[in-house]
Design a protein around this motif. Sequence first.
Motif, PDB file in Angstrom:
ATOM      1  N   UNK A  54      -1.492  -9.227  -7.094  1.00 35.70           N
ATOM      2  CA  UNK A  54      -1.324  -7.979  -6.355  1.00 35.70           C
ATOM      3  C   UNK A  54      -2.247  -6.894  -6.883  1.00 35.70           C
ATOM      4  N   UNK A  55      -2.549  -6.940  -8.184  1.00 32.75           N
ATOM      5  CA  UNK A  55      -3.266  -5.819  -8.781  1.00 32.75           C
ATOM      6  C   UNK A  55      -4.374  -6.260  -9.751  1.00 32.75           C
ATOM      7  N   UNK A  56      -3.981  -6.867 -10.852  1.00 32.13           N
ATOM      8  CA  UNK A  56      -4.897  -7.045 -11.987  1.00 32.13           C
ATOM      9  C   UNK A  56      -6.217  -7.758 -11.653  1.00 32.13           C
ATOM     10  N   UNK A  57      -6.153  -8.824 -10.862  1.00 29.63           N
ATOM     11  CA  UNK A  57      -7.429  -9.521 -10.632  1.00 29.63           C
ATOM     12  C   UNK A  57      -8.349  -8.692  -9.719  1.00 29.63           C
ATOM     13  N   UNK A  58      -7.736  -7.765  -8.956  1.00 23.80           N
ATOM     14  CA  UNK A  58      -8.586  -6.847  -8.177  1.00 23.80           C
ATOM     15  C   UNK A  58      -9.237  -5.814  -9.106  1.00 23.80           C
ATOM     16  N   UNK A  59      -8.504  -5.423 -10.160  1.00 26.72           N
ATOM     17  CA  UNK A  59      -9.099  -4.469 -11.123  1.00 26.72           C
ATOM     18  C   UNK A  59     -10.398  -5.065 -11.678  1.00 26.72           C
ATOM     19  N   UNK A  60     -10.273  -6.346 -12.058  1.00 26.28           N
ATOM     20  CA  UNK A  60     -11.398  -7.002 -12.730  1.00 26.28           C
ATOM     21  C   UNK A  60     -12.620  -7.061 -11.811  1.00 26.28           C
ATOM     22  N   UNK A  61     -12.368  -7.334 -10.524  1.00 24.73           N
ATOM     23  CA  UNK A  61     -13.503  -7.402  -9.591  1.00 24.73           C
ATOM     24  C   UNK A  61     -14.033  -6.008  -9.276  1.00 24.73           C
ATOM     25  N   UNK A  62     -13.133  -5.052  -9.119  1.00 23.11           N
ATOM     26  CA  UNK A  62     -13.562  -3.716  -8.667  1.00 23.11           C
ATOM     27  C   UNK A  62     -14.344  -2.947  -9.715  1.00 23.11           C
ATOM     28  N   UNK A  63     -14.063  -3.243 -11.003  1.00 25.22           N
ATOM     29  CA  UNK A  63     -14.736  -2.471 -12.055  1.00 25.22           C
ATOM     30  C   UNK A  63     -16.262  -2.637 -12.005  1.00 25.22           C
ATOM     31  N   UNK A  94     -17.162   0.042  -8.805  1.00 24.10           N
ATOM     32  CA  UNK A  94     -16.546   1.357  -8.618  1.00 24.10           C
ATOM     33  C   UNK A  94     -16.434   2.098  -9.943  1.00 24.10           C
ATOM     34  N   UNK A  95     -16.234   3.394  -9.814  1.00 28.90           N
ATOM     35  CA  UNK A  95     -15.919   4.217 -10.971  1.00 28.90           C
ATOM     36  C   UNK A  95     -14.411   4.018 -11.206  1.00 28.90           C
ATOM     37  N   UNK A  96     -14.057   3.156 -12.158  1.00 28.45           N
ATOM     38  CA  UNK A  96     -12.680   2.644 -12.217  1.00 28.45           C
ATOM     39  C   UNK A  96     -11.859   3.203 -13.366  1.00 28.45           C
ATOM     40  N   UNK A  97     -10.590   3.484 -13.060  1.00 29.51           N
ATOM     41  CA  UNK A  97      -9.631   3.881 -14.094  1.00 29.51           C
ATOM     42  C   UNK A  97      -8.372   3.036 -13.938  1.00 29.51           C
ATOM     43  N   UNK A 113      -6.921   2.503  -4.271  1.00 27.17           N
ATOM     44  CA  UNK A 113      -5.827   2.207  -5.205  1.00 27.17           C
ATOM     45  C   UNK A 113      -5.378   0.759  -4.985  1.00 27.17           C
ATOM     46  N   UNK A 114      -5.933  -0.185  -5.751  1.00 24.76           N
ATOM     47  CA  UNK A 114      -5.540  -1.578  -5.534  1.00 24.76           C
ATOM     48  C   UNK A 114      -4.114  -1.843  -6.016  1.00 24.76           C
ATOM     49  N   UNK A 115      -3.224  -2.121  -5.070  1.00 26.42           N
ATOM     50  CA  UNK A 115      -1.810  -2.414  -5.391  1.00 26.42           C
ATOM     51  C   UNK A 115      -1.309  -3.509  -4.463  1.00 26.42           C
ATOM     52  N   UNK A 116      -0.160  -4.094  -4.814  1.00 31.43           N
ATOM     53  CA  UNK A 116       0.483  -5.095  -3.960  1.00 31.43           C
ATOM     54  C   UNK A 116       1.206  -4.416  -2.801  1.00 31.43           C
ATOM     55  N   UNK A 117       1.726  -5.252  -1.912  1.00 28.96           N
ATOM     56  CA  UNK A 117       2.349  -4.748  -0.687  1.00 28.96           C
ATOM     57  C   UNK A 117       3.531  -3.819  -0.983  1.00 28.96           C
ATOM     58  N   UNK A 118       4.277  -4.129  -2.044  1.00 28.31           N
ATOM     59  CA  UNK A 118       5.492  -3.345  -2.348  1.00 28.31           C
ATOM     60  C   UNK A 118       5.186  -1.877  -2.671  1.00 28.31           C
ATOM     61  N   UNK A 119       3.934  -1.558  -2.979  1.00 30.21           N
ATOM     62  CA  UNK A 119       3.606  -0.175  -3.348  1.00 30.21           C
ATOM     63  C   UNK A 119       3.017   0.623  -2.185  1.00 30.21           C
ATOM     64  N   UNK A 120       2.928   0.003  -1.024  1.00 34.64           N
ATOM     65  CA  UNK A 120       2.237   0.682   0.087  1.00 34.64           C
ATOM     66  C   UNK A 120       2.970   1.931   0.570  1.00 34.64           C
ATOM     67  N   UNK A 121       4.300   1.897   0.508  1.00 38.53           N
ATOM     68  CA  UNK A 121       5.030   3.101   0.939  1.00 38.53           C
ATOM     69  C   UNK A 121       4.729   4.277   0.001  1.00 38.53           C
ATOM     70  N   UNK A 122       4.608   3.980  -1.294  1.00 30.23           N
ATOM     71  CA  UNK A 122       4.252   5.045  -2.238  1.00 30.23           C
ATOM     72  C   UNK A 122       2.860   5.606  -1.942  1.00 30.23           C
ATOM     73  N   UNK A 123       1.963   4.722  -1.526  1.00 31.07           N
ATOM     74  CA  UNK A 123       0.608   5.191  -1.197  1.00 31.07           C
ATOM     75  C   UNK A 123       0.616   6.066   0.053  1.00 31.07           C
ATOM     76  N   UNK A 124       1.459   5.681   1.002  1.00 30.26           N
ATOM     77  CA  UNK A 124       1.597   6.464   2.230  1.00 30.26           C
ATOM     78  C   UNK A 124       2.079   7.879   1.875  1.00 30.26           C
TER      79      UNK A 124
END
Length: 351
Positions: free
Chosen positions: A22-31, A34-37, A163-174
Motif C-alpha cells: 500500500x505504501x512502502x514499495x511506492x516510497x522506494x520507487x518514488x524517491x 520526486x522530492x520525497x519526505x 501522497x502514496x497511501x493504501x485505499x484505507x487512507x483515501x478518505x483522510x486524503x479527501x
Amino acid sequence: MKEIVLSGIRATGNLHLGNYYGALNKFVKMQEDYDSLFFIADLHALTTHPDPKTLHTNVKNILAEYLAAGVDPEKATIFVQSDVPEISELYLLLNMHVGIGELMRTASFKDKARKQLGIKSDNDENIEKEIIGTDSNKRVNAGLLTYPTLMAVDILIQKAHKVPVGKDQEQHLELTRRFARRFNSYYGVDLFPEPENFNFGGNAVKVPGLDGSGKMGKSEGNCIYLIDEEKVLRKKVMRAVTDEGPQAPNSPISAPIQNLFTLMELTSAPEVVQQFKDAYADCSIRYGDLKKQLAEDILKVTLPIRQRILDIQNDDEYLARVVRQGAERARERAAKTLSEVREIMGIKKFY
Ligand code: TYM
C-alpha cells in the motif's frame, strides 16, 4: 522543480505486506523522481494509547524497516513526526477551520470509537450518543477525533502534491484536500496544493488478510510481517482460509480464494498467476500448491528485507544520524509554511 511527495506510517508495530504494497514499495520507487519526505507517525500512534515503554522501540523498528526496504536517506528525507514541533502548532491552527461533524463522520473514527467504547452494533446513532454520553469512564479521546487534522497538517506543512497511501487512507486524503481548499478560500490565498494519492497509474491498493476476511491489518491479527521468519511465514500462508474448491468449470471465485489470488498478483509473476487461475477455471487447482507457490514468492520479497532489518536495527548511531538529518530538512520547510500561516491568520509578533 520536482513535485513533493510525502507519506508516513504509524508507529504501532512492525510493518506488514499491507503497509509494504500500500505504501512502502511506492516510497522506494518514488524517491527516484520526486522530492520525497517519508516519516514515522509517532504522534498519531498516541491516539490509541501505546505503552510508553514500547513506543520508541516501535519508532525504531519502522525506521529500520524503511531503510531495509530501500528508502534511501541520500534520496529522501526520513524523519520522525515528533521531531518537527511545527506540526503540532499548525495542528492547533488548522483545527480552527475543521468541523467536529465532519470529523465524527470519518469512517476510521467511527471504527476506532466503536472499539474504544466496546460497541458491537454498526448503528451510527448509537455511537454518537455513546460518544457524548456522560459515563466518564468511557471516553473517546479528542486526539482520535482530530486524527485527520493532524494527518492533513503532516501533508500541508510540506506542501506535498502526492501522497502514496493504501485505499484505507483515501478518505483522510479527501479531507486533507477539503481543508486545503477551505483554508485557501477563507483567506483568499493560494498557499496549500491539493494533494492526491499516487499508484503509478493503477488503483489504490487494498492488501487482503489470509483469514478470508477483508484487509490485512495489525488490529485484525491477520498479518504477514516483513520481519517474519521463513518458517513462521510459510505456516501462516499454509493456514490461509480456503473453500471446498471449484465444483464446476468456470465457477465464480469465493472471497477467501480471491484474497489469495490478490496476494499472488502482488508477489508472483503474471504467468504463474494465470496458470493457477486456469487451473481454478478447469477445476484442476490444488490449493496446497497455490499456497506453496505463494509462500515462496512472498519470501522472495520479504527475506532480503528481513536480513537487512536485522543488520541495521541495532545500529543506533546510523539510525540517529538518518533522523537527525531528516528532521533538520523537514523542519526547515515546516517552519517556513508555519510562519506563512501565522502571518495569514493575523498572528503577529510585537518584537
Ligand atoms: P497506517 O500506519 O495505518 O498504514 C500505513 C500505510 O499502509 C497502508 N496500508 C495498507 N494498504 C493496503 N492494504 C492494506 N491492508 C493496508 N494496511 C495499511 C495505509 O494505507 C498507509 O498508506 N494515517 C496514516 C499515517 C499517516 C499518514 C500521514 C500517511 C499519518 N500522517 C500523512 C500519509 C500522509 C495511517 O494510519 O497509516
